[in-house]
Design an enzyme around this catalytic site. Structure first.
Site, mmCIF file in Angstrom:
data_model
loop_
_atom_site.group_PDB
_atom_site.id
_atom_site.type_symbol
_atom_site.label_atom_id
_atom_site.label_comp_id
_atom_site.label_asym_id
_atom_site.label_seq_id
_atom_site.Cartn_x
_atom_site.Cartn_y
_atom_site.Cartn_z
ATOM 1 N N HIS A 15 0.861 -1.185 0.000
ATOM 2 C CA HIS A 15 0.000 0.000 0.000
ATOM 3 C C HIS A 15 0.895 1.231 0.000
ATOM 4 C CE1 HIS A 15 0.519 0.983 4.299
ATOM 5 N NE2 HIS A 15 0.594 -0.326 4.473
ATOM 6 N N LEU A 16 0.334 2.416 0.222
ATOM 7 C CA LEU A 16 1.067 3.663 -0.017
ATOM 8 C C LEU A 16 2.387 3.800 0.747
ATOM 9 C CD1 LEU A 16 1.109 6.226 -1.596
ATOM 10 C CD2 LEU A 16 -0.253 7.314 0.175
#
Length: 87
Positions: A15-16
């Site tokens: 994810h980010l």
């Protein structure tokens, strides 16, 4: 050119935050750094490209490094993945 497969250990995948950490690590090197996942190739120096690969926990990706510091880049990226990318 050097390559190596590695399994993603982050519980939430890339994810980010871990994608950003992966890109920061890749940007330290001059080599072209990509990874393949499910017949797709992503640029490891691009957060959008890494996020777009939709890599989840337990997925296996293959890094491919090509350039003057390819060996060092591959070793560093594999270590970063194995250490959880800061999470």
């Amino acid at each position: 050119m050097v390559s190596q497969k590695v399994t993603i250990k982050n519980p939430t995948g890339l994810h980010l935050r871990p994608a950003g950490n992966l890109c920061k690590e890749a940007m330290r090197f001059r080599s072209l750094i990509t990874f393949t996942f499910k017949d797709n190739t992503a640029n490891a120096k691009s957060v959008l490209s890494v996020l777009g690969a939709c890599v989840k926990c337990g997925d296996e990706i293959e890094f491919v490094c090509e350039g003057e510091d390819e060996e060092e880049a591959l070793k560093s990226l594999v270590e970063a993945i194995e250490n959880g990318l800061g999470e």
